[in-house]
Motif scaffolding. Sequence first.
Motif, PDB file in Angstrom:
ATOM      1  N   MET A  19      33.806 -46.291  -4.224  1.00 30.46           N
ATOM      2  CA  MET A  19      32.408 -45.897  -4.355  1.00 30.46           C
ATOM      3  C   MET A  19      31.727 -45.806  -2.994  1.00 30.46           C
ATOM      4  N   ARG A  20      32.294 -46.495  -2.001  1.00 28.93           N
ATOM      5  CA  ARG A  20      31.671 -46.529  -0.665  1.00 28.93           C
ATOM      6  C   ARG A  20      32.680 -46.123   0.404  1.00 28.93           C
ATOM      7  N   LEU A  21      33.332 -45.013   0.209  1.00 29.46           N
ATOM      8  CA  LEU A  21      34.273 -44.513   1.203  1.00 29.46           C
ATOM      9  C   LEU A  21      33.510 -44.087   2.468  1.00 29.46           C
ATOM     10  N   PRO A  22      34.189 -44.024   3.617  1.00 30.56           N
ATOM     11  CA  PRO A  22      33.512 -43.568   4.835  1.00 30.56           C
ATOM     12  C   PRO A  22      32.988 -42.149   4.659  1.00 30.56           C
ATOM     13  N   VAL A  23      31.789 -41.900   5.182  1.00 28.55           N
ATOM     14  CA  VAL A  23      31.163 -40.585   5.024  1.00 28.55           C
ATOM     15  C   VAL A  23      30.771 -40.022   6.388  1.00 28.55           C
ATOM     16  N   ASN A  25      28.004 -38.538   8.887  1.00 29.84           N
ATOM     17  CA  ASN A  25      26.572 -38.526   9.223  1.00 29.84           C
ATOM     18  C   ASN A  25      25.702 -39.167   8.142  1.00 29.84           C
ATOM     19  N   GLY A  26      26.239 -40.203   7.499  1.00 32.95           N
ATOM     20  CA  GLY A  26      25.454 -40.931   6.512  1.00 32.95           C
ATOM     21  C   GLY A  26      25.221 -40.207   5.209  1.00 32.95           C
ATOM     22  N   ASP A  27      25.838 -39.048   5.027  1.00 34.34           N
ATOM     23  CA  ASP A  27      25.665 -38.258   3.802  1.00 34.34           C
ATOM     24  C   ASP A  27      26.687 -38.703   2.768  1.00 34.34           C
ATOM     25  N   THR A  29      27.527 -37.629   0.025  1.00 33.02           N
ATOM     26  CA  THR A  29      28.274 -36.574  -0.666  1.00 33.02           C
ATOM     27  C   THR A  29      29.434 -36.040   0.178  1.00 33.02           C
ATOM     28  N   LYS A  30      29.436 -36.373   1.495  1.00 32.71           N
ATOM     29  CA  LYS A  30      30.449 -35.829   2.398  1.00 32.71           C
ATOM     30  C   LYS A  30      31.393 -36.924   2.875  1.00 32.71           C
ATOM     31  N   ILE A  31      32.505 -37.077   2.184  1.00 33.00           N
ATOM     32  CA  ILE A  31      33.477 -38.100   2.530  1.00 33.00           C
ATOM     33  C   ILE A  31      34.222 -37.704   3.801  1.00 33.00           C
ATOM     34  N   ASP A  32      34.381 -38.656   4.698  1.00 32.72           N
ATOM     35  CA  ASP A  32      35.198 -38.446   5.890  1.00 32.72           C
ATOM     36  C   ASP A  32      36.655 -38.570   5.445  1.00 32.72           C
ATOM     37  N   GLU A  33      37.267 -37.453   5.136  1.00 33.93           N
ATOM     38  CA  GLU A  33      38.605 -37.480   4.535  1.00 33.93           C
ATOM     39  C   GLU A  33      39.659 -38.059   5.473  1.00 33.93           C
ATOM     40  N   ASP A  52      40.309 -47.707  -7.707  1.00 34.82           N
ATOM     41  CA  ASP A  52      39.248 -47.508  -8.691  1.00 34.82           C
ATOM     42  C   ASP A  52      38.259 -46.446  -8.222  1.00 34.82           C
ATOM     43  N   THR A  53      38.056 -45.438  -9.046  1.00 40.88           N
ATOM     44  CA  THR A  53      37.072 -44.407  -8.734  1.00 40.88           C
ATOM     45  C   THR A  53      36.237 -44.133  -9.989  1.00 40.88           C
ATOM     46  N   ALA A  54      35.379 -43.122  -9.912  1.00 34.01           N
ATOM     47  CA  ALA A  54      34.556 -42.764 -11.069  1.00 34.01           C
ATOM     48  C   ALA A  54      33.986 -41.372 -10.883  1.00 34.01           C
ATOM     49  N   TRP A  55      33.593 -40.771 -11.983  1.00 37.15           N
ATOM     50  CA  TRP A  55      33.080 -39.405 -12.035  1.00 37.15           C
ATOM     51  C   TRP A  55      31.921 -39.190 -11.063  1.00 37.15           C
ATOM     52  N   GLY A  56      31.018 -40.158 -10.989  1.00 36.50           N
ATOM     53  CA  GLY A  56      29.811 -39.964 -10.205  1.00 36.50           C
ATOM     54  C   GLY A  56      29.865 -40.450  -8.776  1.00 36.50           C
ATOM     55  N   TYR A  57      30.910 -41.154  -8.385  1.00 38.61           N
ATOM     56  CA  TYR A  57      30.961 -41.694  -7.019  1.00 38.61           C
ATOM     57  C   TYR A  57      30.982 -40.565  -5.988  1.00 38.61           C
ATOM     58  N   HIS A  58      30.189 -40.725  -4.942  1.00 35.24           N
ATOM     59  CA  HIS A  58      30.090 -39.715  -3.877  1.00 35.24           C
ATOM     60  C   HIS A  58      29.809 -38.330  -4.463  1.00 35.24           C
ATOM     61  N   ASN A  59      28.912 -38.310  -5.449  1.00 43.06           N
ATOM     62  CA  ASN A  59      28.494 -37.051  -6.081  1.00 43.06           C
ATOM     63  C   ASN A  59      29.682 -36.267  -6.638  1.00 43.06           C
ATOM     64  N   GLY A  60      30.651 -36.994  -7.156  1.00 37.62           N
ATOM     65  CA  GLY A  60      31.808 -36.361  -7.773  1.00 37.62           C
ATOM     66  C   GLY A  60      32.990 -36.176  -6.851  1.00 37.62           C
ATOM     67  N   ASN A  61      32.818 -36.471  -5.571  1.00 33.69           N
ATOM     68  CA  ASN A  61      33.884 -36.215  -4.606  1.00 33.69           C
ATOM     69  C   ASN A  61      34.879 -37.359  -4.457  1.00 33.69           C
ATOM     70  N   SER A  62      34.538 -38.533  -4.956  1.00 30.66           N
ATOM     71  CA  SER A  62      35.462 -39.660  -4.861  1.00 30.66           C
ATOM     72  C   SER A  62      36.748 -39.378  -5.637  1.00 30.66           C
ATOM     73  N   GLU A  63      36.604 -38.852  -6.851  1.00 25.62           N
ATOM     74  CA  GLU A  63      37.801 -38.546  -7.640  1.00 25.62           C
ATOM     75  C   GLU A  63      38.660 -37.488  -6.948  1.00 25.62           C
ATOM     76  N   LEU A  64      38.008 -36.507  -6.345  1.00 28.98           N
ATOM     77  CA  LEU A  64      38.771 -35.475  -5.640  1.00 28.98           C
ATOM     78  C   LEU A  64      39.546 -36.063  -4.458  1.00 28.98           C
ATOM     79  N   THR A  65      38.900 -36.930  -3.720  1.00 24.98           N
ATOM     80  CA  THR A  65      39.560 -37.565  -2.574  1.00 24.98           C
ATOM     81  C   THR A  65      40.697 -38.461  -3.027  1.00 24.98           C
TER      82      THR A  65
END
Length: 377
Positions: A19-23, A25-27, A29-33, A52-65
């Motif tokens: 839920m709190r992956l590195p991002v 510029n503090g955004d 929604t933009k995970i530092d892949e 553990d991830t979820a649909w809404g984490y990082h505006n939906g991008n956590s599951e993708l990552t």
Amino acid sequence: MIYRNFQDIKLSGLGLGMMRLPVINGDDTKIDETAAAEMIDYAYKNGINYFDTAWGYHNGNSELTAGKFLSRYPRDTYYLATKFPGYDNSNMPKVKEIFEKQLEKLQTEYFDFYLFHNVYEGNIDDYLNPKFGIFDYLMEQKKNGRIKHLGFSAHGSVEVIKRFLAAYGEHMEFCQLQLNYMDWHFQGAKEKVELLKEHGIPVWVMEPLRGGRLASASEKKAALMKELRPDETVPAWAFRFLQAIPEVTMVLSGMSNMDQLKANMKTFETDAPLTEEEFDKLVALADEETAQGGLPCTACHYCTTHCPQELPIPELIALYNEHKITGGGFIAPMGVASMPAEKRPKNCVGCRSCEQVCPQQIKISEMMTEFSGMIGM
């Protein structure tokens, strides 16, 4: 890495919460892949086997990552968890659509652990409503092998959890709770753990460091920690507290950088639960700190009998205390949003009738004005 037994498998004592992956510029929604991939790789190679991830984490991008980088490893060498996003009631009719999309995003054919996400006052009725077919659909997926273990997470009250368990408890294999020494009494976590124990349901922990708040300590608390365990770090105390609760199987931490990950993994190299004395002293200090920051409401309800607006004043004070003491967050706004519009703090007319009968002499009308301003409701 220490491991815990869950049914016929062994889970790492520490799981990587995503839920709190590195991002960038503090955004959020933009995970530092690049940084996220490095963390996932380090966790996987050094003993963490639960992600553990979820649909809404990082505006939906956590599951993708998670799907992008976990799919590099053999699927049977790690355990993957995600959740049905019922925290948003508009998702209730979409269980099949969302589940299929999650499989696609996470590049997998099955989920090891799947949860009803965030059971609380605002969605319990919909979760229990058979017209949405959520429970039936998820049980079908479990029967088909696309869900190995079914559970739920909860931020709701004990009464809400009781309702959920009354309906689905016999099919729930685990429950994810906000659990830490600050919330042991403050959020009723102790009572929730005891309820789950009665049902034979093991506990998964979220927010073990209260969003990072417990990574540091007051001067008084730090002195106690140093006296009792000179070589233990402040964050480690939060994890040792959880190691002392037998019902806890999985501890999830949403780590944002490699330093946090390595430090927490080092803690979980050993199982060193707090002694009963250490446990009690730590909780007592936490209770002292939370009491200092909040209003001294005892929920006597004298106020509610004199409120012309019939506001649930003790419940609103409890949510105000939560928001004030913890410096914000989503719990209080979520709790107020789950109330009917006419029961929210903005509806206080400032008549002060409640204050005339309050044994604690709380300036309730001032609290209502401040609270409404903080959360916009």
